[in-house]
Motif scaffolding. Structure first.
Motif, PDB file in Angstrom:
ATOM      1  N   THR A   1       0.802  -1.231   0.000  1.00  0.00           N
ATOM      2  CA  THR A   1       0.000   0.000   0.000  1.00  0.00           C
ATOM      3  C   THR A   1       0.840   1.289   0.000  1.00  0.00           C
TER       4      THR A   1
ATOM      5  N   VAL B   1       2.536   2.361  -3.671  1.00  0.00           N
ATOM      6  CA  VAL B   1       1.809   2.731  -4.898  1.00  0.00           C
ATOM      7  C   VAL B   1       0.777   3.813  -4.572  1.00  0.00           C
ATOM      8  N   GLU B   2       0.207   4.397  -5.631  1.00  0.00           N
ATOM      9  CA  GLU B   2      -0.863   5.384  -5.427  1.00  0.00           C
ATOM     10  C   GLU B   2      -2.075   4.669  -4.820  1.00  0.00           C
TER      11      GLU B   2
ATOM     12  N   ASP C   1      -5.080   4.814  -5.568  1.00  0.00           N
ATOM     13  CA  ASP C   1      -6.071   4.332  -6.542  1.00  0.00           C
ATOM     14  C   ASP C   1      -5.439   3.432  -7.606  1.00  0.00           C
ATOM     15  N   ASP C   2      -4.244   2.911  -7.302  1.00  0.00           N
ATOM     16  CA  ASP C   2      -3.577   2.001  -8.247  1.00  0.00           C
ATOM     17  C   ASP C   2      -4.494   0.809  -8.535  1.00  0.00           C
ATOM     18  N   PRO C   3      -4.827   0.552  -9.808  1.00  0.00           N
ATOM     19  CA  PRO C   3      -5.797  -0.512 -10.115  1.00  0.00           C
ATOM     20  C   PRO C   3      -5.345  -1.898  -9.660  1.00  0.00           C
ATOM     21  N   ARG C   4      -4.017  -2.126  -9.631  1.00  0.00           N
ATOM     22  CA  ARG C   4      -3.543  -3.447  -9.187  1.00  0.00           C
ATOM     23  C   ARG C   4      -3.828  -3.648  -7.700  1.00  0.00           C
ATOM     24  N   LEU C   5      -3.628  -2.560  -6.937  1.00  0.00           N
ATOM     25  CA  LEU C   5      -3.902  -2.630  -5.503  1.00  0.00           C
ATOM     26  C   LEU C   5      -5.403  -2.809  -5.254  1.00  0.00           C
TER      27      LEU C   5
ATOM     28  N   LYS D   1      -7.509  -4.213  -7.220  1.00  0.00           N
ATOM     29  CA  LYS D   1      -7.918  -5.566  -7.601  1.00  0.00           C
ATOM     30  C   LYS D   1      -7.560  -6.566  -6.496  1.00  0.00           C
TER      31      LYS D   1
END
Ligand code: NI
Length: 227
Positions: free
Chosen positions: A200, A203-204, A206-210, A212
């Motif tokens: 967490t 990354v940002e 709103d990172d899409p990988r996070l 998901k």
């Protein structure tokens, strides 16, 4: 899996607990042993109904509610009120498996023991022996943690406390019914949650990988949880 959780109680809290527990009226542990435990249990316990046991137990429960690693690892639905024991003068508890279902005294509530917890209230150098030994798929794992630290382990595992030959080992112990009964499923969720927590900050938000991965965590929990 054996999961150590550091600093459930601060050193100052341990000192407060110990000032009270060292003066307490300890009773023979056989009083509360079931027929199987009777032959292997040699320790002392605090009367569960005593105001001291109840007050300290409540304080432990409050601390656990503010311990994210405990919540992540145990996913608790019910917790048996913490009990207290003391081993000294060769005291020990031979190999045993904890009872599967325990009724909370004075209530109609029962707790299925999915996880067992030992919260150490004496420093390792205060006593000789007193290791908590837990048999798992990879052999015997041993725990003798700093005062204030706690270990969680599957209640289904065979475990023992080795003889305390010098000093005194004081601890709190209790059982947890988890929202996720299956140990392997709960361990997967714990690993996933801990990985998400450590990713967490990297990354940002709103990172899409996070997002998901977080979705996968919650959707698995939704599949497996029985609150
Ligand atoms: Ni036990």
């Amino acid at each position: 899996m054996l999961i150590p959780i550091q600093g459930v109680l601060s050193k100052a809290e341990v000192q407060e607990f110990r000032a009270l527990l060292d003066q307490a009226d300890w009773q023979d542990g056989l009083k509360t042993a079931g027929t199987l435990a009777r032959s292997v249990k040699r320790n002392q316990q605090l009367d569960d109904g005593s105001p001291l046991a109840q007050e300290l137990g409540k304080r432990i429960l409050r601390k656990l509610g503010n311990t994210p690693l405990f919540i992540s690892a145990a996913l608790p639905s019910r917790i048996y009120p913490p009990k207290f024991n003391r081993y000294a003068g060769g005291g020990n508890y031979g190999a045993h498996v904890d009872s599967a279902v325990m009724q909370v005294p004075g209530t109609a509530i029962s707790v299925r023991s999915d996880l067992s917890a030992t919260l150490f209230l004496a420093e390792p150098d205060e006593y000789i022996g007193g290791e908590l030994e837990i048999e798992g798929p990879f052999g015997i794992q041993s725990a003798k943690l700093a005062a204030g630290d706690m270990v969680l382990y599957p209640s289904s595992s065979l475990h023992r406390v080795t003889p305390v030959t010098e000093g005194a080992r004081i601890a709190s112990f209790f059982w947890i019914q988890s929202m996720v009964q299956n140990d392997s499923s709960r361990t997967l969720l714990f690993d996933l949650d801990q990985s998400i927590q450590s990713l967490t900050p990297l990354v940002e938000p709103d990172d899409p990988r996070l997002l998901k991965l977080t979705g996968v965590y919650h959707n698995l929990l939704r599949l497996w949880a029985q609150p």
